[in-house]
Design an enzyme around this catalytic site. Structure first.
Site, PDB file in Angstrom:
ATOM      1  N   GLU A   1       8.983  16.393  15.840  1.00  0.00           N
ATOM      2  CA  GLU A   1       9.392  16.270  14.439  1.00  0.00           C
ATOM      3  C   GLU A   1       8.560  17.232  13.591  1.00  0.00           C
ATOM      4  O   GLU A   1       7.338  17.085  13.491  1.00  0.00           O
ATOM      5  CB  GLU A   1       9.203  14.836  13.952  1.00  0.00           C
ATOM      6  CG  GLU A   1       9.723  14.619  12.537  1.00  0.00           C
ATOM      7  CD  GLU A   1       9.606  13.178  12.091  1.00  0.00           C
ATOM      8  OE1 GLU A   1      10.542  12.680  11.446  1.00  0.00           O
ATOM      9  OE2 GLU A   1       8.570  12.553  12.378  1.00  0.00           O
TER      10      GLU A   1
ATOM     11  N   GLU B   1       9.683   1.878  10.900  1.00  0.00           N
ATOM     12  CA  GLU B   1      10.670   2.949  10.734  1.00  0.00           C
ATOM     13  C   GLU B   1       9.891   4.245  10.871  1.00  0.00           C
ATOM     14  O   GLU B   1       9.110   4.608  10.002  1.00  0.00           O
ATOM     15  CB  GLU B   1      11.357   2.828   9.375  1.00  0.00           C
ATOM     16  CG  GLU B   1      12.666   3.591   9.291  1.00  0.00           C
ATOM     17  CD  GLU B   1      12.470   5.014   8.798  1.00  0.00           C
ATOM     18  OE1 GLU B   1      12.485   5.924   9.673  1.00  0.00           O
ATOM     19  OE2 GLU B   1      12.299   5.212   7.601  1.00  0.00           O
TER      20      GLU B   1
ATOM     21  N   LYS C   1       0.865  -1.185   0.000  1.00  0.00           N
ATOM     22  CA  LYS C   1       0.000   0.000   0.000  1.00  0.00           C
ATOM     23  C   LYS C   1       0.895   1.227   0.000  1.00  0.00           C
ATOM     24  O   LYS C   1       1.490   1.587   1.012  1.00  0.00           O
ATOM     25  CB  LYS C   1      -0.909   0.048   1.229  1.00  0.00           C
ATOM     26  CG  LYS C   1      -1.959   1.184   1.097  1.00  0.00           C
ATOM     27  CD  LYS C   1      -2.359   1.791   2.422  1.00  0.00           C
ATOM     28  CE  LYS C   1      -1.506   2.956   2.839  1.00  0.00           C
ATOM     29  NZ  LYS C   1      -1.660   4.181   2.011  1.00  0.00           N
TER      30      LYS C   1
ATOM     31  N   CYS D   1      13.069  11.697   7.336  1.00  0.00           N
ATOM     32  CA  CYS D   1      13.022  11.257   8.734  1.00  0.00           C
ATOM     33  C   CYS D   1      14.382  11.368   9.418  1.00  0.00           C
ATOM     34  O   CYS D   1      14.452  11.559  10.630  1.00  0.00           O
ATOM     35  CB  CYS D   1      12.490   9.832   8.823  1.00  0.00           C
ATOM     36  SG  CYS D   1      13.418   8.631   7.846  1.00  0.00           S
TER      37      CYS D   1
END
Length: 480
Positions: free
Chosen positions: A387, A254, A179, A288
């Site tokens: 973040e 992750e 996906k 990231c």
């Protein structure tokens, strides 16, 4: 490649890829794909359903015994043909990513199209070598493929993140249902065009586009999915882990990062700043592993801030297909709003604006945010802890090495980081103390064979290289 080339003429993709064929979805609903640099719609894909997921998982389950029994060198040959087919589409991949994500074409060519080919080549070489068996006492210890893998991938590196999951899963002998992100699904279709050309056996890799709450959750909860491999936000990773835990299924996650770039007093500050800013702003900060906290010794702090401002001034916002553009838009209007909210909060918290900010000039259309730098950022503030996932850098002073390590480790994340020093032994000592999955010393180069993954809330498991292949295996002990 002509870097002034026009965006591709993207066609609507109306099918799923299941059991080796392009098939009709169970619903006529579609998802529009936007060009974030202009706000225009450039294509659409099917909005998959749980019924589509069930069909794809059944195909992967049926294909698993045959693929798992395929000799490693034959699996490697299949992946090698996929590499050839994908490399033939490199220009189209770069232009598609530049269109549906907004990555400047030069960067899209080098990273968005080039990096997945590098990673896939490394997996081809590993796939030909079966996992080593060994004896412990009277036990033969072997590795076997885990089974059917549900791969759920993000929008920021729409081909790399797919290849980093699909290639090692196939090398291990697993079958896959993918996906891709609904923001950047068109690149995944180019991969499946290559898979068709490469002639992979039917059902070995299957594609179901759709949203996370519908397709992603159905995949994570499906009883015939043996492992869910996800890259994305920590909040979504937590939800996927919960769904998988309900049926005691394995997950590989992750997730987020808030990486520290530690510049010691004896470092080559101009180089450390230039490389550090480039890392923080890579892909418009939508990375990231971005070094979004720059920690600088107080003796070099003023010098570093002057250099940061000068480097950031060279980043030109604009059309991804303009060769002069160094920074593209953010992926969506929602992402741009989120980043602007972080900037406003940092100002309210008392951080000192060095570059960019809410009043900086922007292109007249698209989801752009100016590259923004804050100084005197408190290590416990929201800007230093959360973040942002945009082109925003926090600069923090420190007095000594112990304080630098403490500030670097003052995060719920632990994905990446960096340290700079003229004394390589001192830099290595700091790197060892940083609680993070990867650390670059004095600009160490990316290594596709090294394990990639994080500590703490940055995730579970590792990707890339032999470590990434092992993630898709189970250990078995056979007593004799």
């Amino acid at each position: 490649m002509d870097l002034a080339a026009a965006p591709p003429a993207l066609l609507t993709r109306r099918h799923l890829h299941v059991a080796g064929d392009w098939v009709d979805p169970s619903s006529g609903d579609t998802i529009p794909v936007e060009n974030p640099a202009t706000g225009s719609i450039v294509g659409e894909v099917p909005a998959g359903t749980p019924a589509d997921v069930a069909r794809a998982v059944a195909a992967a389950r049926a294909a698993f015994p045959g693929w798992a029994a395929t000799a490693p060198e034959q699996r490697a040959a299949h992946l090698d043909r996929l590499h050839t087919a994908l490399a033939a589409r490199a220009d189209e991949i770069a232009r598609t990513v530049a269109t549906e994500l907004g990555t400047p074409l030069k960067l899209a060519t080098r990273v968005q199209a080039g990096l997945p080919l590098t990673v896939l080549r490394s997996i081809v070489d590993l796939a030909a070598r079966p996992a080593a068996e060994y004896t412990v006492g009277n036990s033969l210890v072997v590795r076997e493929p885990v089974g059917v893998v549900g791969a759920i991938t993000p929008w920021n590196y729409p081909l790399h993140q797919v290849v980093a999951k699909v290639a090692p899963a196939l090398a291990a002998g697993c079958t896959v249902v993918l996906k891709p992100s609904e923001l950047t699904p068109l690149t995944a279709y180019l991969l499946f065009d290559a898979i068709t050309d490469a002639g992979l056996p039917p059902g070995v890799v299957n594609l179901v586009p759709g949203t996370g709450p519908v397709v992603g959750e159905a995949l994570a909860a499906h009883p015939d999915v043996d492992l869910v491999s996800f890259t994305g936000s920590t909040a979504t990773g937590r939800r996927i882990a919960h769904l998988a835990a309900e049926r005691i299924a394995r997950v590989s996650l992750e997730l987020g990062g808030k990486s520290a770039n530690v510049i010691l007093a004896d470092a080559d500050v101009p180089t450390a700043v230039k490389v550090g800013v480039g890392n923080a702003l890579l892909n418009s900060g939508q990375t990231c592993t971005a070094w979004t906290r720059m920690l600088v010794h107080r003796d070099r702090y003023a010098e570093a801030l002057d250099l940061v401002a000068a480097v950031v001034a060279g980043y030109r916002l604009g059309d991804p297909f303009d060769p002069a553009t160094r920074l593209g838009p953010l992926a969506s209007a929602a992402q741009a709003r989120r980043v602007r909210d972080h900037v406003d909060r940092a100002l309210a918290d008392g951080a000192r604006l060095v570059a960019g900010g809410p009043d900086a000039p922007l292109p007249p259309q698209g989801h752009f945010v100016a590259p923004t730098v804050f100084a005197d950022v408190h290590p416990d503030s929201a800007l230093a802890q959360e973040e942002v996932f945009g082109p925003v850098l926090a600069v923090i002073p420190f007095a000594d090495t112990d304080e630098a390590v403490a500030v670097a480790n003052n995060s719920r994340y632990g994905l990446a980081g960096a340290v700079w020093s003229a004394d390589s032994d001192a830099a290595l000592a700091v790197a060892r103390r940083m609680r993070t999955g990867q650390v670059d010393v004095n600009g160490g180069a990316f290594n596709p064979l090294a394990p990639f993954g994080g500590y703490k809330q940055s995730g579970l498991g590792r990707e890339l290289g032999a470590y990434g292949v092992e993630e898709f295996t189970e250990l078995k002990a056979i007593q004799r």
